[in-house]
Design an enzyme around this catalytic site. Sequence first.
Site, short mmCIF file in Angstrom:
data_model
loop_
_atom_site.label_atom_id
_atom_site.label_comp_id
_atom_site.label_asym_id
_atom_site.label_seq_id
_atom_site.Cartn_x
_atom_site.Cartn_y
_atom_site.Cartn_z
N SER A 581 -1.70 1.14 -46.58
CA SER A 581 -0.32 0.74 -46.34
C SER A 581 0.61 1.96 -46.51
CB SER A 581 0.07 -0.42 -47.25
OG SER A 581 1.28 -1.02 -46.84
N ASP A 656 -2.72 -7.45 -38.16
CA ASP A 656 -1.82 -7.05 -39.24
C ASP A 656 -0.39 -7.41 -38.86
OD1 ASP A 656 -0.34 -5.76 -41.21
OD2 ASP A 656 -1.66 -4.01 -41.27
N HIS A 688 -3.05 -7.62 -43.06
CA HIS A 688 -2.81 -6.29 -43.62
C HIS A 688 -3.89 -5.89 -44.62
CE1 HIS A 688 -0.53 -2.75 -44.49
NE2 HIS A 688 -0.23 -3.09 -45.71
#
Length: 711
Positions: A581, A656, A688
């Site tokens: 991320s 995602d 995600h």
Amino acid sequence: MKKIKLAVLLMSLVTSFPMQAQDKLFTLEDLNYGGNNFYNLLPKNLYLTWWGDELMYLDAEEGGKYGQDGERTVSFRLQDIGSEWHSAYAAQYPYPDEPLVLLNNRRQRILYNFQTKQIVWSQTSTGETHADWNSKSRCVAYVKDHQLYVRTAENAERQLTTDGSREVVYGQSVHRNEFGIEKGTFWSPDGRQLAFYRMDQSMVTDYPQVDIFHRTAEYEPDKYPMAGETSHQVTVGIYHVENGSITYLQAGDPTDRYFTNIAWSPDSKTVYMFELNRDQNDCRLVSYDATTGERKAELYRETSDKYVEPLHPIQFLPWDEDKFLVQSQRDGYNHLYIYNKEGKLIRQLTNGHYVVMDVLGFNTQQKSVIVQANKHHPLCHNLFAVSVKNGKITPLDNGRGVHNGQLSATGRLLVDHYTEPDVPRVIDLIDMQHSTAQHTTLLAATDPWKEQGFQIPIFENGSIKAADGVTDLYWRMVKPSDFDASKKYPTVIYVYGGPHANNVQASFRWYSRSWETYIAQKGYIVFILDNRGSQYRGRDFEQATFRQLGQIEMQDQMEGVRFLKSLPYVDAERMGVHGWSFGGFMTISLMVNHPDVFKVGVAGGPVIDWKWYEVMYGERYMDTPQTNADGYEKTSLIQQAKNLKGKLQIITGYNDDTVVPQHCLSFLAACIEAGTQPDFFVYPGEPHNMRGHASVHLHERITQYFEDYLK
């Protein structure tokens, strides 16, 4: 004070916890939360809750009283309630003075009298999502087929809305879970009124997600407001149970505004809400008449040349309905302030160079606020009682480690769950009715890794200076169990680096992730550094990255690299980096900005260009692409694809909805044009973060990439 000073001294030193040499090697089935042996290797735990001031335990099939000596007295067994109650969830004791436990088996919600062994009340719960039950009225608010409903205590279902859809969302979290928002319904204290969110996102652009798990793939778009683009509009309604009417708060035009941290007055007559402009630099606390929806007053305002981020609703003092707490970091650190209902500041309750991280509740007998704060040391989370009368702050725990607490109904008793770097888990019961808090240990867990004969790495901690030469940054290092200082080891930097997260704490094994153990077992050193921009270090520490995400963070991470290169056992020619991320963004940023330092990188779910990220988060830290064009250009990785030199694997979930696949795909396109050669792997159907056993596969893939190219 001696204990506090000793704790700080110990925390400031580089400390090492070598474990006894063992024989067994870990697999990812042992270490990863999706693995089939993961839960067997966690330290023993107790699942406790409160019935008033009575401590209760929860097991899979029963619940009951938990004595200070560890003796259990069974209050109910699910099998005794009925055959349909072989499993249940969310056992609660909502009435401090009544022997009732609330149970739900997803078909029925009941109150069970565990003294008479009878079901005294029941309510249908089939088909509910986002359910929010109120103990006073016994009404439940929930969402079904996009519409908001309330089911009364008498089991009558009332449909509140008719226009709900994927474009008009009711009773759910809004603003993409930013600003501390976790749900979309808020019952009044008397249970007779329900505040709820309505989010119109019909004007928000669809992101074209695709579901491939059909004979022909199907289009399943997400509403995704990107930075600088049109955002959704939120309003707040009030449903009145007694007459079935709905009133909307007269907050004005919701365009480019955020409504958050909804709270009720103790008398259920007033609704309070923090209102934030789209620039997120002007925050106001406003009160509304719950009956008419009319705006009453602006009680508080906070502005900034960077951003204001309200994360907590106001909290009224239980013994004084005229006063409430406001949390703010306006003096540089998150602290508590007491205001009255007219908006007058009574006083700042806590102050100092530390962060109040959470308010656990109130001790009504002593008229104090129970908080979690890192007052003893930045890496410690400790529990304190703060006197509302004079602001005196009293430590409640041992001053070390990371502590989390559960308060009883009166706030007189506190269950303290904590760990320390060499303490797997302890659960204490703290009695605060004495002049000095009395502690009783309910559980002192041992280390199952050690007991089961695994080879355990060496976990170390220390600090270095940031790139500014002044600020202390804290790190964790994981070394192989057979570490030999005369050898040179390949080293992987694990990085996150973004706001609202930190990777180094004074908890068990310095808060180490299980994957670090797995790769250290294979002969690597792992290094983790919390750079400026991460959480729990105060406003200026976090806001140092404003309008230039990744730049200050990289400078600090390179100070970590400089430190690693000073160590004789670190092989500077075999240095890798990995993150997910924001950490994926940092991984690629480091790879393309320092191509001669990092030989291998694995970037998961990476942000590539902040103009493709969501409005609320992206604009808070970067402003808009229109107002900060230079910042967006400087932080974008698209133009730097040509600088990729080492081996880079990019991994993403195909679906995602947080960092949408456009990021990865655009970077790949730039690499193709530039002639650089990253590797790419996709998890179909995953969001995600990889779920379940897919996480085991993911971490094996990450590990193998370093094995193939770094070792």
